[in-house]
Design a protein around this motif. Structure first.
Motif, PDB file in Angstrom:
ATOM      1  N   ILE A  60      77.892 -10.320  72.646  1.00  0.00           N
ATOM      2  CA  ILE A  60      76.919 -11.118  73.395  1.00  0.00           C
ATOM      3  C   ILE A  60      75.653 -11.355  72.584  1.00  0.00           C
ATOM      4  CG2 ILE A  60      77.875 -10.443  75.625  1.00  0.00           C
ATOM      5  CD1 ILE A  60      75.355  -8.790  76.103  1.00  0.00           C
ATOM      6  N   THR A  61      75.333 -10.447  71.687  1.00  0.00           N
ATOM      7  CA  THR A  61      74.212 -10.695  70.777  1.00  0.00           C
ATOM      8  C   THR A  61      74.524 -11.904  69.909  1.00  0.00           C
ATOM      9  OG1 THR A  61      73.571  -8.375  70.750  1.00  0.00           O
ATOM     10  CG2 THR A  61      72.806  -9.720  68.913  1.00  0.00           C
ATOM     11  N   HIS A  62      75.737 -11.962  69.395  1.00  0.00           N
ATOM     12  CA  HIS A  62      76.158 -13.093  68.555  1.00  0.00           C
ATOM     13  C   HIS A  62      76.116 -14.402  69.357  1.00  0.00           C
ATOM     14  CE1 HIS A  62      78.281 -15.340  65.484  1.00  0.00           C
ATOM     15  NE2 HIS A  62      79.103 -15.760  66.426  1.00  0.00           N
ATOM     16  N   VAL A  63      76.620 -14.375  70.576  1.00  0.00           N
ATOM     17  CA  VAL A  63      76.631 -15.585  71.411  1.00  0.00           C
ATOM     18  C   VAL A  63      75.207 -16.055  71.671  1.00  0.00           C
ATOM     19  CG1 VAL A  63      77.191 -16.494  73.710  1.00  0.00           C
ATOM     20  CG2 VAL A  63      78.871 -15.111  72.476  1.00  0.00           C
ATOM     21  N   LEU A  65      63.819 -16.490  79.741  1.00  0.00           N
ATOM     22  CA  LEU A  65      63.537 -17.926  79.895  1.00  0.00           C
ATOM     23  C   LEU A  65      62.034 -18.181  79.908  1.00  0.00           C
ATOM     24  CD1 LEU A  65      66.232 -18.978  82.499  1.00  0.00           C
ATOM     25  CD2 LEU A  65      66.125 -19.617  80.066  1.00  0.00           C
ATOM     26  N   SER A  66      61.260 -17.158  80.214  1.00  0.00           N
ATOM     27  CA  SER A  66      59.797 -17.272  80.232  1.00  0.00           C
ATOM     28  C   SER A  66      59.190 -17.084  78.849  1.00  0.00           C
ATOM     29  CB  SER A  66      59.211 -16.199  81.168  1.00  0.00           C
ATOM     30  OG  SER A  66      59.772 -16.261  82.444  1.00  0.00           O
ATOM     31  N   PHE A  67      59.993 -16.680  77.886  1.00  0.00           N
ATOM     32  CA  PHE A  67      59.519 -16.319  76.558  1.00  0.00           C
ATOM     33  C   PHE A  67      58.925 -17.505  75.845  1.00  0.00           C
ATOM     34  CE2 PHE A  67      60.187 -15.088  72.065  1.00  0.00           C
ATOM     35  CZ  PHE A  67      59.526 -13.876  72.079  1.00  0.00           C
ATOM     36  N   THR A 122      82.696 -11.254  76.317  1.00  0.00           N
ATOM     37  CA  THR A 122      82.086 -11.981  75.206  1.00  0.00           C
ATOM     38  C   THR A 122      82.577 -13.425  75.142  1.00  0.00           C
ATOM     39  OG1 THR A 122      81.808  -9.961  73.949  1.00  0.00           O
ATOM     40  CG2 THR A 122      81.761 -11.990  72.714  1.00  0.00           C
ATOM     41  N   LEU A 123      83.877 -13.620  75.212  1.00  0.00           N
ATOM     42  CA  LEU A 123      84.411 -14.984  75.161  1.00  0.00           C
ATOM     43  C   LEU A 123      83.994 -15.761  76.408  1.00  0.00           C
ATOM     44  CD1 LEU A 123      86.010 -17.117  73.665  1.00  0.00           C
ATOM     45  CD2 LEU A 123      88.100 -16.198  74.723  1.00  0.00           C
ATOM     46  N   GLY A 124      83.995 -15.091  77.561  1.00  0.00           N
ATOM     47  CA  GLY A 124      83.518 -15.755  78.778  1.00  0.00           C
ATOM     48  C   GLY A 124      82.073 -16.194  78.638  1.00  0.00           C
ATOM     49  N   ALA A 125      81.244 -15.340  78.038  1.00  0.00           N
ATOM     50  CA  ALA A 125      79.837 -15.690  77.811  1.00  0.00           C
ATOM     51  C   ALA A 125      79.729 -16.884  76.865  1.00  0.00           C
ATOM     52  CB  ALA A 125      79.082 -14.488  77.245  1.00  0.00           C
ATOM     53  N   GLN A 126      80.573 -16.911  75.847  1.00  0.00           N
ATOM     54  CA  GLN A 126      80.543 -18.035  74.905  1.00  0.00           C
ATOM     55  C   GLN A 126      80.949 -19.341  75.579  1.00  0.00           C
ATOM     56  OE1 GLN A 126      81.536 -17.628  70.712  1.00  0.00           O
ATOM     57  NE2 GLN A 126      83.136 -19.167  71.034  1.00  0.00           N
ATOM     58  N   PHE A 127      81.989 -19.291  76.416  1.00  0.00           N
ATOM     59  CA  PHE A 127      82.398 -20.500  77.152  1.00  0.00           C
ATOM     60  C   PHE A 127      81.241 -21.057  77.976  1.00  0.00           C
ATOM     61  CE2 PHE A 127      87.144 -19.117  77.386  1.00  0.00           C
ATOM     62  CZ  PHE A 127      87.376 -19.643  76.129  1.00  0.00           C
ATOM     63  N   LEU A 128      80.458 -20.166  78.598  1.00  0.00           N
ATOM     64  CA  LEU A 128      79.311 -20.614  79.394  1.00  0.00           C
ATOM     65  C   LEU A 128      78.160 -21.081  78.515  1.00  0.00           C
ATOM     66  CD1 LEU A 128      79.365 -17.870  82.164  1.00  0.00           C
ATOM     67  CD2 LEU A 128      79.866 -20.303  82.460  1.00  0.00           C
ATOM     68  N   ALA A 129      77.834 -20.308  77.493  1.00  0.00           N
ATOM     69  CA  ALA A 129      76.673 -20.622  76.645  1.00  0.00           C
ATOM     70  C   ALA A 129      76.844 -21.940  75.907  1.00  0.00           C
ATOM     71  CB  ALA A 129      76.429 -19.493  75.650  1.00  0.00           C
ATOM     72  N   GLN A 130      78.058 -22.312  75.586  1.00  0.00           N
ATOM     73  CA  GLN A 130      78.261 -23.555  74.842  1.00  0.00           C
ATOM     74  C   GLN A 130      78.050 -24.793  75.714  1.00  0.00           C
ATOM     75  OE1 GLN A 130      82.210 -23.185  73.280  1.00  0.00           O
ATOM     76  NE2 GLN A 130      83.205 -23.850  75.153  1.00  0.00           N
ATOM     77  N   GLN A 131      77.958 -24.612  77.022  1.00  0.00           N
ATOM     78  CA  GLN A 131      77.687 -25.737  77.918  1.00  0.00           C
ATOM     79  C   GLN A 131      76.187 -26.032  77.888  1.00  0.00           C
ATOM     80  OE1 GLN A 131      79.431 -25.271  81.839  1.00  0.00           O
ATOM     81  NE2 GLN A 131      81.042 -23.966  80.986  1.00  0.00           N
ATOM     82  N   GLU A 132      75.851 -27.249  77.540  1.00  0.00           N
ATOM     83  CA  GLU A 132      74.442 -27.629  77.384  1.00  0.00           C
ATOM     84  C   GLU A 132      73.611 -27.394  78.635  1.00  0.00           C
ATOM     85  OE1 GLU A 132      72.776 -31.408  75.709  1.00  0.00           O
ATOM     86  OE2 GLU A 132      74.555 -31.173  74.429  1.00  0.00           O
ATOM     87  N   TYR A 140      73.938 -19.762  70.225  1.00  0.00           N
ATOM     88  CA  TYR A 140      73.571 -20.856  71.121  1.00  0.00           C
ATOM     89  C   TYR A 140      72.086 -20.877  71.463  1.00  0.00           C
ATOM     90  CZ  TYR A 140      78.481 -21.760  71.343  1.00  0.00           C
ATOM     91  OH  TYR A 140      79.770 -22.062  70.990  1.00  0.00           O
ATOM     92  N   ASN A 141      71.317 -19.932  70.912  1.00  0.00           N
ATOM     93  CA  ASN A 141      69.876 -19.880  71.122  1.00  0.00           C
ATOM     94  C   ASN A 141      69.523 -19.877  72.611  1.00  0.00           C
ATOM     95  OD1 ASN A 141      67.355 -19.619  69.934  1.00  0.00           O
ATOM     96  ND2 ASN A 141      66.940 -21.810  70.058  1.00  0.00           N
ATOM     97  N   LYS A 142      70.272 -19.048  73.352  1.00  0.00           N
ATOM     98  CA  LYS A 142      70.066 -18.911  74.791  1.00  0.00           C
ATOM     99  C   LYS A 142      70.066 -17.429  75.162  1.00  0.00           C
ATOM    100  CE  LYS A 142      72.542 -23.113  76.063  1.00  0.00           C
ATOM    101  NZ  LYS A 142      73.578 -23.710  76.881  1.00  0.00           N
ATOM    102  N   PRO A 143      69.350 -17.092  76.216  1.00  0.00           N
ATOM    103  CA  PRO A 143      69.426 -15.716  76.689  1.00  0.00           C
ATOM    104  C   PRO A 143      70.832 -15.393  77.197  1.00  0.00           C
ATOM    105  CG  PRO A 143      67.561 -16.861  77.686  1.00  0.00           C
ATOM    106  CD  PRO A 143      68.390 -17.897  76.988  1.00  0.00           C
ATOM    107  N   VAL A 144      71.355 -14.275  76.749  1.00  0.00           N
ATOM    108  CA  VAL A 144      72.597 -13.716  77.281  1.00  0.00           C
ATOM    109  C   VAL A 144      72.267 -12.265  77.611  1.00  0.00           C
ATOM    110  CG1 VAL A 144      75.028 -13.214  76.871  1.00  0.00           C
ATOM    111  CG2 VAL A 144      74.007 -15.257  75.840  1.00  0.00           C
ATOM    112  N   SER A 145      72.151 -11.967  78.893  1.00  0.00           N
ATOM    113  CA  SER A 145      71.680 -10.631  79.268  1.00  0.00           C
ATOM    114  C   SER A 145      72.832  -9.648  79.424  1.00  0.00           C
ATOM    115  CB  SER A 145      70.820 -10.681  80.526  1.00  0.00           C
ATOM    116  OG  SER A 145      71.577 -11.086  81.634  1.00  0.00           O
ATOM    117  N   PHE A 146      72.553  -8.411  79.063  1.00  0.00           N
ATOM    118  CA  PHE A 146      73.524  -7.325  78.994  1.00  0.00           C
ATOM    119  C   PHE A 146      73.552  -6.562  80.312  1.00  0.00           C
ATOM    120  CE2 PHE A 146      74.825  -3.008  77.679  1.00  0.00           C
ATOM    121  CZ  PHE A 146      75.933  -3.289  76.903  1.00  0.00           C
ATOM    122  N   GLY A 147      74.525  -6.862  81.135  1.00  0.00           N
ATOM    123  CA  GLY A 147      74.685  -6.177  82.412  1.00  0.00           C
ATOM    124  C   GLY A 147      75.945  -5.334  82.426  1.00  0.00           C
TER     125      GLY A 147
END
Length: 158
Positions: free
Chosen positions: A109-112, A156-158, A69-79, A116-123
């Motif tokens: 990951i739902t919160h992230v 991303l196609s949404f 989750t924190l790793g996803a947040q570190f990535l998602a916060q990058q523009e 950040y209004n970005k797709p974060v997929s659950f793998g």
């Protein structure tokens, strides 16, 4: 649909967008690396197959699934990151750790994604046994990494 009734490598490509200019962050748990490495390769291969540029795919590791989750947040916060793919595995053991970790990662990951209004997929592969996890990491049920990458592309196609 239960994975036993579906192959994770089968997905509908009809609504995929052009991802040649998109940037992807992948966060991978190191715990059960023999499984998560296969998941990651499946995700990367899927992104490349659908037009992502190799230089636009950033893979980062975290110690275990709880840290995804924190790793996803570190990535998602990058523009410059357009979508994040989260890959890990949690195998049920003698304690309830799997319930707590699975719930935390799903909520996190739902919160992230929403923050950040970005797709974060659950793998995240969540199984009862190591054999079931291997079946979902390139085994008889396909590769959850492929499914997670396809979900990111679709969003991303949404």
């Amino acid at each position: 649909m239960a994975t036993a009734l579906k192959n994770l490598n089968e997905y509908n490509k009809d609504r995929f967008t052009d991802i040649s200019g998109k940037t992807f962050g992948i966060v991978v748990a190191e715990w059960h690396e023999e499984i998560t490495g296969v998941l990651c390769q499946g995700a990367v291969d899927t992104l490349l197959q659908h037009g992502a540029a190799k230089e636009n795919i950033f893979v980062n590791t975290v110690p275990g699934s709880f840290e995804l989750t924190l790793g996803a947040q570190f990535l998602a916060q990058q523009e410059e990151i357009d979508a994040v793919i989260v890959l890990g595995v949690v195998i049920k053991g003698d304690t309830k750790h799997d319930d707590y970790i699975n719930h935390a990662v799903a909520q996190g990951i739902t919160h992230v994604s929403m923050k950040y209004n970005k797709p974060v997929s659950f793998g995240l592969v969540t199984t009862n046994t190591l054999e079931q996890a291997l079946d979902r990491a390139g085994g008889k049920h396909g590769n959850k990494g492929v499914e997670a990458a396809a979900a990111a592309i679709r969003m991303l196609s949404f």
